[in-house]
Design an enzyme around this catalytic site. Structure first.
Site, short mmCIF file in Angstrom:
data_model
loop_
_atom_site.label_atom_id
_atom_site.label_comp_id
_atom_site.label_asym_id
_atom_site.label_seq_id
_atom_site.Cartn_x
_atom_site.Cartn_y
_atom_site.Cartn_z
N TYR A 291 -5.03 4.28 6.97
CA TYR A 291 -6.67 4.53 7.07
C TYR A 291 -7.38 4.51 8.82
O TYR A 291 -7.55 5.40 8.97
CB TYR A 291 -6.48 2.57 7.15
CG TYR A 291 -5.30 2.31 5.73
CD1 TYR A 291 -6.42 2.61 4.84
CD2 TYR A 291 -4.65 1.51 6.38
CE1 TYR A 291 -4.97 2.16 3.55
CE2 TYR A 291 -3.64 0.95 5.46
CZ TYR A 291 -4.18 1.47 3.90
OH TYR A 291 -3.47 1.00 2.52
N VAL B 191 0.68 -3.17 4.76
CA VAL B 191 0.91 -5.07 4.94
C VAL B 191 2.10 -6.29 4.62
O VAL B 191 2.50 -6.96 5.39
CB VAL B 191 -0.05 -5.31 4.02
CG1 VAL B 191 -1.16 -5.10 4.17
CG2 VAL B 191 0.04 -5.95 2.57
N TYR C 117 -3.04 -2.78 -10.40
CA TYR C 117 -2.77 -2.31 -8.94
C TYR C 117 -1.75 -3.38 -8.28
O TYR C 117 -0.72 -2.98 -7.25
CB TYR C 117 -4.16 -1.97 -8.29
CG TYR C 117 -4.28 -2.56 -7.20
CD1 TYR C 117 -3.62 -1.05 -6.19
CD2 TYR C 117 -4.69 -3.41 -6.23
CE1 TYR C 117 -3.89 -1.21 -4.75
CE2 TYR C 117 -4.40 -3.25 -4.73
CZ TYR C 117 -3.97 -2.25 -3.66
OH TYR C 117 -4.09 -2.33 -2.59
N SER D 92 0.82 -1.42 0.02
CA SER D 92 -0.14 0.11 0.12
C SER D 92 0.70 1.53 -0.38
O SER D 92 -0.06 2.82 -0.49
CB SER D 92 -0.69 -0.23 0.98
OG SER D 92 -2.11 -1.07 0.89
O1 DON Z 1 -4.64 -4.20 -1.93
C1 DON Z 1 -4.07 -5.37 -0.76
O2 DON Z 1 -4.78 -5.99 0.06
C2 DON Z 1 -2.15 -5.34 -0.85
N1 DON Z 1 -1.83 -5.02 -1.92
C3 DON Z 1 -2.15 -3.98 -0.56
C4 DON Z 1 -2.95 -3.96 0.99
C5 DON Z 1 -1.66 -3.19 2.00
O3 DON Z 1 -0.52 -3.24 2.33
C6 DON Z 1 -2.35 -1.96 3.21
N2 DON Z 1 -2.20 -1.06 4.02
N3 DON Z 1 -1.71 -1.47 4.44
#
Ligand code: DON
Length: 607
Positions: free
Chosen positions: A249, A267, A197, A73
Site C-alpha cells: 500500500y 492486519v 471477501y 489482506s
Molecule cells: O479489509 C479489511 O479491513 C480486512 N479484512 C483486511 C485488511 C488488511 O489486512 C489490510 N492489510 N494490511
C-alpha cells in the site's frame, strides 16, 4: 494434501540466524494490535514467529510459527490469482487495474471514468476480485479454500468468529462493494461479493503457511513441499508484479527500497515475502505500525534482505559464466571403444566439433555466449554438442536462441544436439533439436558423424582372429599354435556375458558384434563404462590382479568372442616366453588406451 515439509536440521546455522533475528526484534515493542475488527483485538502482541522455505522443500522455523491467525489482506493476491486463472487477464483487467495507488488499504481508490478499482491489493480491488470469483460457482468459498489450501499444502478453513466479527462491523467495506455495484464492476450482488471477501480474510493460517504460500509463488506456482500446482506460472508473474508495486500500500516505495521483495501484509500481523526462484518467507507478529504493517514483520524482512542479499535489484551482481567449458571431440571421447585408425581420424578432424558445457541458466546470455564462440571460431565448428547437465534453469528465450542456432548450423551443413535431463529442467525442446539423455551418447553421435564426414570406412562388425588387437605382434605360426587353446563364446543380443562379482578366469577377444560394459547392478540400460566391438578385448583388468569382475557386460548385438583362459597365459610364461611377452605387450597396450581415455576424462572433470 497434508504438507509434510522436509524438516530442516535442528542444528543449523540458518535456524541459529533466524533465532538471532527473533531475539533482536522481540525488543521492538511499539505498534498496536488491530482492533477495528473486534475479534482481532484478542491477538497476543508478544507472539512472534519466522519461517523460511526453500524451493527444494526445506523449512526453517523459529518462535511462534504454529499460532493460528487470520490471513486478512494476504488473501488478496491469492484470490486475484484465482480470478486470473479462471477468467483470464483480459476479463480481470476490465474490472481491476494494476497501478499502485499509494493510498492506505481501505481507501476508495477507483478510476474516475470507469469506477474500476486501481489495483487488486487495495480493498476495492480485492472485493471486485471476490465478486468475480463469487460469480463462478454456487459455493465460491470452496473454490477459495481449495486454492489457498494448495498454496499452503494443507486443508485450510475459515475462522468463523473472525468472519462474523468483521461481517458485523465492516461497514466501510460494504459501502465500497455497493459503490462498485453502482459502477457495474460486480456481476453478483454487492453483499455476496463482500461476504466472500470477509470469509477469505478470515481463513486461518499459521506462520508456516505464510512461508509456504510465499514459497509456492517463488516456485512458479508449485508448492515446494507437496509439489502440487496451486496456480499457473503466467498468473504468478502477474500476481508477483502487482505485489511488488502495490502489496504494501502506502509503504510500497519504502518497502521496495529497503526490502526489495514482492510481499503482502495483513492486519492480523502476518507478512509474506517472495524471492522468485529461490525462497519464501513468512513472519508473524500482531503489533502494527501506522501503515497497518507488522512492526516486527517489516523489521525482519528488511534484515533478511540486507543480511542475505535478497533484494531483487543487486547492482553489479555478476553471475557465473554460462559456458563452463568448451572442448573438441578429440579431447573428450565417448565411451565407445574406437580402433587406433578411427581415433586418429577423429583427432585429425577434431576442430570441426565443439562441445559446450553450460552451467546456471540457459537464457539469452548462454545462447549469446555459445553463438559468439561458434561464430568467432576459425574454422567454424560444424558439429556442436550443448551439454545441459549442469543447468539449474531454462528460460524460453534461451531455448528459442538455441533452436535458431541449430537451424543456422543446419542451413550451412552442420548440426547441433543437446544432452542432459531436459524433462527435469522443464525444457521443451523444439523437434528440430536432437536431444541425448547423457553426454556420452551425444559424444558418440558426434564421433560417428565426424567419421562419416571425413569418409572414414565404417568399423567392421566382424574380424579375422589375426586382425585382433591382442595379436598384432604375433607371427602366423605363433597364432596357429595359440588358436587351439582358445575357447569360443557366442551370445545373443541383450544377454549378460559377465557379471560383477563373479570370479574371473579368462580374457575375452571380440571377433563379431559389440558389447557394453556397464556399472555394476545398473541393468542392461545402465550407466555405460565402455563399449567394445570386433577386434577389441575385455576382462583384462581382472587378469592383472587375479580378482573378480568389476562390471556387468551385456551383448549389444549378436556377438562372438574367443576366450583366452588365464591358465593358458600363465602356462605360456614357462613354455613360450616370447609369445607370452608379445601377448602381455598387447595387453599393456589395451590397458594404456583405457588409461589415456580415463586421463582425458579426469582432465575434463577437473578442468
Ligand atoms: O479489509 C479489511 O479491513 C480486512 N479484512 C483486511 C485488511 C488488511 O489486512 C489490510 N492489510 N494490511
Amino acid at each position: 494434501m497434508t504438507a509434510s515439509p522436509a524438516i530442516a536440521a535442528q542444528v543449523s546455522p540458518i535456524t541459529d540466524y533466524l533465532s538471532g533475528l527473533l531475539e533482536r526484534f522481540a525488543a521492538l515493542e511499539h505498534g498496536t494490535v488491530a482492533t477495528y475488527i473486534p475479534e482481532l483485538a484478542r491477538a497476543d502482541p508478544t507472539d512472534f514467529g519466522i519461517c523460511l522455505v526453500t524451493l527444494d522443500g526445506a523449512l526453517y522455523e523459529v518462535g511462534d510459527t504454529r499460532v493460528d491467525f487470520t490471513i486478512q489482506s494476504m488473501s488478496k493476491p491469492l484470490t486475484y490469482g484465482l480470478a486470473l486463472e479462471r477468467l483470464g487477464q483480459k476479463a480481470v483487467r476490465a474490472r481491476v487495474g494494476v497501478e499502485p495507488s499509494g493510498d492506505p488499504f481501505n481507501e476508495i481508490s477507483l478510476e474516475p471514468s470507469s469506477g474500476a478499482p486501481v489495483n487488486p491489493m487495495i480493498n476495492a480491488g480485492a472485493i471486485a476480485c471476490a465478486g468475480m470469483v463469487a460469480a463462478l460457482d454456487d459455493d465460491p468459498l470452496e473454490l477459495v479454500l481449495d486454492a489457498y489450501s494448495r498454496y499452503a499444502g494443507r486443508r485450510l478453513e475459515t475462522d468463523e468468529a473472525v468472519y462474523r466479527s468483521e461481517s458485523e462491523t465492516g461497514h466501510r467495506n460494504r459501502a465500497i462493494a455497493h459503490l462498485l455495484s453502482s459502477f457495474h464492476v460486480l456481476d453478483v450482488p454487492a453483499d455476496d461479493a463482500v461476504d466472500l471477501y470477509f470469509r477469505q480474510c478470515a481463513v486461518a493460517v499459521d506462520c508456516r503457511d505464510l512461508a509456504l504460500i510465499a514459497g509456492t509463488l517463488a516456485n512458479g506456482g508449485v508448492n515446494p513441499v507437496t509439489r502440487e500446482r496451486a496456480v499457473g506460472e503466467g498468473v504468478v508473474r502477474e500476481v508477483l508484479s502487482v505485489m511488488t508495486t502495490c502489496g504494501m500500500y502506502d509503504a510500497a516505495g519504502d518497502w521496495l527500497i529497503s526490502v526489495g521483495l514482492p510481499a503482502k501484509s495483513g492486519v492480523s500481523g502476518g507478512v509474506f515475502a517472495v524471492l522468485p526462484g529461490r525462497l519464501g518467507i513468512g513472519v508473524y507478529s500482531p503489533a502494527l505500525d501506522d501503515k497497518g504493517n507488522s512492526v516486527r514483520g517489516v523489521a525482519v524482512c528488511s534484515a533478511l534482505s540486507n543480511d542475505l542479499a535478497l533484494h531483487l535489484v543487486r547492482p553489479g551482481e555478476r553471475i557465473a559464466p554460462p559456458v563452463r567449458a568448451q572442448h573438441e571431440i578429440g579431447a573428450l571421447h565417448s565411451k565407445r571403444g574406437r580402433s587406433a585408425d578411427q581415433r586418429a581420424a577423429i583427432r585429425a578432424a577434431s576442430s570441426r566439433t565443439a562441445i559446450f558445457e553450460l552451467q546456471g541458466e540457459l537464457g539469452f546470455m548462454a545462447a549469446e555466449a555459445v553463438s559468439r564462440r561458434i561464430v568467432e571460431a576459425q574454422p567454424q565448428p560444424e558439429l556442436v554438442v550443448v551439454d545441459l547437465r549442469r543447468l539449474s534453469r531454462v528460460d524460453r528465450g534461451g531455448v528459442d536462441f538455441l533452436q535458431a542456432l541449430a537451424d543456422s548450423l543446419w542451413a550451412t551443413g552442420g548440426a547441433l544436439v543437446v544432452s542432459g535431463p531436459a524433462a527435469e529442467l522443464g525444457l521443451e525442446l523444439p523437434l528440430s533439436v536432437t536431444r541425448f539423455d547423457n553426454l556420452d551418447a551425444a559424444l558418440e553421435w558426434c564421433e560417428d558423424e565426424l567419421l562419416q564426414r571425413v569418409s572414414h570406412p565404417p568399423a567392421p562388425t566382424e574380424i579375422d582372429l589375426a586382425e585382433h588387437e591382442l595379436f598384432a605382434e604375433l607371427e602366423p605360426a605363433e597364432l596357429e599354435r595359440l588358436v587351439p587353446e582358445l575357447g569360443l563364446l557366442a551370445v545373443d543380443p541383450g544377454e549378460i556375458v559377465v557379471r560383477a562379482g563373479d570370479p574371473a578366469a579368462e580374457l575375452f577377444l571380440v571377433t563379431r558384434g559389440s558389447l557394453s560394459v556397464l556399472a555394476p547392478g545398473t541393468g542392461p540400460q545402465g550407466r555405460r563404462l565402455s563399449t567394445v566391438s570386433a577386434g577389441m578385448t575385455f576382462g583384462e583388468l581382472a587378469y592383472v590382479d587375479r580378482g573378480f569382475r568389476i562390471a556387468d557386460v551385456y551383448a549389444d548385438t549378436d556377438v562372438e568372442c574367443r576366450t583366452l583362459p588365464y591358465a593358458v597365459l600363465d602356462r605360456l610364461a614357462a613354455t613360450e616366453p616370447r609369445l607370452h611377452g608379445k601377448l602381455l605387450h598387447g595387453l599393456a597396450k589395451v590397458v594404456l588406451t583405457t588409461l589415456q581415455q580415463v586421463n582425458a576424462e579426469v582432465a575434463h572433470l577437473t578442468g
